[in-house]
Enzyme design. Sequence first.
Site, PDB file in Angstrom:
ATOM      1  N   GLY A 183       0.656  -1.263   0.083  1.00  0.00           N
ATOM      2  CA  GLY A 183      -0.002  -0.007  -0.021  1.00  0.00           C
ATOM      3  C   GLY A 183       0.784   1.157   0.054  1.00  0.00           C
TER       4      GLY A 183
ATOM      5  N   ASN B 213      -6.868   3.799   9.663  1.00  0.00           N
ATOM      6  CA  ASN B 213      -6.402   2.529  10.189  1.00  0.00           C
ATOM      7  C   ASN B 213      -6.359   2.642  11.771  1.00  0.00           C
ATOM      8  OD1 ASN B 213      -4.637   4.596   9.307  1.00  0.00           O
ATOM      9  ND2 ASN B 213      -3.170   3.725  10.620  1.00  0.00           N
TER      10      ASN B 213
ATOM     11  N   GLN C 100      -7.291   0.103   3.964  1.00  0.00           N
ATOM     12  CA  GLN C 100      -8.103  -0.318   5.331  1.00  0.00           C
ATOM     13  C   GLN C 100      -9.464  -0.687   4.791  1.00  0.00           C
ATOM     14  OE1 GLN C 100      -7.195  -1.543   8.103  1.00  0.00           O
ATOM     15  NE2 GLN C 100      -5.064  -0.882   8.096  1.00  0.00           N
TER      16      GLN C 100
ATOM     17  N   SER D  87      -3.953  -2.536  -0.489  1.00  0.00           N
ATOM     18  CA  SER D  87      -2.730  -3.566   0.068  1.00  0.00           C
ATOM     19  C   SER D  87      -3.280  -5.002   0.484  1.00  0.00           C
ATOM     20  CB  SER D  87      -2.195  -3.022   1.433  1.00  0.00           C
ATOM     21  OG  SER D  87      -1.256  -3.637   1.999  1.00  0.00           O
ATOM     22  N   GLY D  88      -2.521  -6.017  -0.131  1.00  0.00           N
ATOM     23  CA  GLY D  88      -2.952  -7.437  -0.058  1.00  0.00           C
ATOM     24  C   GLY D  88      -3.159  -7.857   1.450  1.00  0.00           C
ATOM     25  N   HIS D  89      -1.940  -7.655   2.320  1.00  0.00           N
ATOM     26  CA  HIS D  89      -1.908  -8.188   3.540  1.00  0.00           C
ATOM     27  C   HIS D  89      -2.986  -7.832   4.602  1.00  0.00           C
ATOM     28  CE1 HIS D  89       0.145  -5.274   6.023  1.00  0.00           C
ATOM     29  NE2 HIS D  89       0.401  -4.588   4.959  1.00  0.00           N
TER      30      HIS D  89
ATOM     31  N   THR E  24      10.230  -8.225 -13.110  1.00  0.00           N
ATOM     32  CA  THR E  24       9.384  -9.533 -13.455  1.00  0.00           C
ATOM     33  C   THR E  24       8.082  -9.416 -12.299  1.00  0.00           C
ATOM     34  OG1 THR E  24      11.145 -10.444 -14.284  1.00  0.00           O
ATOM     35  CG2 THR E  24       9.645 -11.862 -13.361  1.00  0.00           C
TER      36      THR E  24
ATOM     37  N   CYS F 244       2.787   0.912  12.883  1.00  0.00           N
ATOM     38  CA  CYS F 244       4.051   1.651  12.445  1.00  0.00           C
ATOM     39  C   CYS F 244       4.624   2.464  13.576  1.00  0.00           C
ATOM     40  CB  CYS F 244       3.920   2.579  11.452  1.00  0.00           C
ATOM     41  SG  CYS F 244       3.428   1.982   9.959  1.00  0.00           S
TER      42      CYS F 244
END
Length: 384
Positions: free
Chosen positions: A70, A149, A178, A198-200, A236, A324
């Site tokens: 993200g 968040n 979020q 953001s995937g996670h 890649t 963070c």
Amino acid sequence: MIYLDNNATTQVAPEVFEAMQPYLENCYGNPSSAHALGRKMRSAVERARADVAELLGASDANEIVFTSCGSESDNWAIGGFLEQNPNRRHIITTRVEHEAVRNLCEHLAQIGSEVTWLEVDQNGEIDLDDLRRALRRDTGLVSVMLANNETGVLFPVEEIGRIVRENSDAVFHVDGVQAVGKIPIDLRAWPVDLFAVSGHKFHAPKGVGALYIRGGIQLPPFIIGGGQEGGRRSGTEAVPNIVALGRACQLARQFTGHETVRGLRDRLEDEILARFPNARLNGVADRSRRLANTSNISFAGLEGSDILAMLDDAGVCVSTGSACNAGSQDVSAVLRAMKLPFPIARGSIRFSLGRYNTGQEVDQTLAILSEIIRGSVAQTSVCD
Ligand code: PLP
């Protein structure tokens, strides 16, 4: 372990793991290769792109570019716009953005951009009249988050986008990190130009994200090289992660448990506020204006980091604000922007639930918390 820190990151869903596994084993081709194995990779990447587009309600899969996270998506959207439009250096954002936007805008201000920071009220909400007043003919970009968040407070991005369109030529970037997987997104209908994912945060692994770039919006490439991702982000492709993100988007579309998560969060929040006289909710009380999984609660007079450590000892994972910030002595910038008194702000704990939490876990957390808070309050009064 009871995991109530889903805004920091989420468990990789077993279905996601299963989908990506072949791409870590036998399906190791390069999507740019012309042979059969390469073609198989290419079609897996394009299928995932279509899945992301569908979850976001994008009208064209080519509006989706895969990134690593993200933060990268936010940095590319904002930094790229400024690189492309060096004469449109007025940016509008809010005081409560994630560091990926906030720190970047602070940096941009130091190197020549003019940043207008929209303030929030005690509920963590912005005043749309402030936005109207801040927009100028030369405003280049407006960047706001969809869901906070730390507090889960939702910003009305559809309305914000309309105001931006009606009052300026500015490009509108939304940090959707979020919100994706938690609330419906409809980029076909919303007046949004750029949107970070953001995937996670929704059960894909760490290391993959996406940036939605509305057709017609020009950004310079984020990475220059072999021309992957339509020349917009070379390197890649991380095929296993991209496949995982696509599968996580499918799962998010199929997920029917949002009301269950909301019910667990509501019970946790209601019980905490009822049981502990020193507890107060941070963020708007109206739950329809907050994410259904998040409660940010302050225990006045106590240290959030102490509560966190005691919950951790008892096997409960929570956060004291943005992940963070962990380890930092500072009160979170979000709570500071909401002008919370210091003794309240520093006693804050964020509970963020997810699809794998159960009612039993909520009950156990409440029992553990009761011991911790009663013990801490008793100790505080003895020491005082
Ligand atoms: N934006 C928001 C609102 C977030 O909550 C986060 C992560 O916590 C990010 C951006 C950054 O995402 P990532 O961890 O994928 O870089």
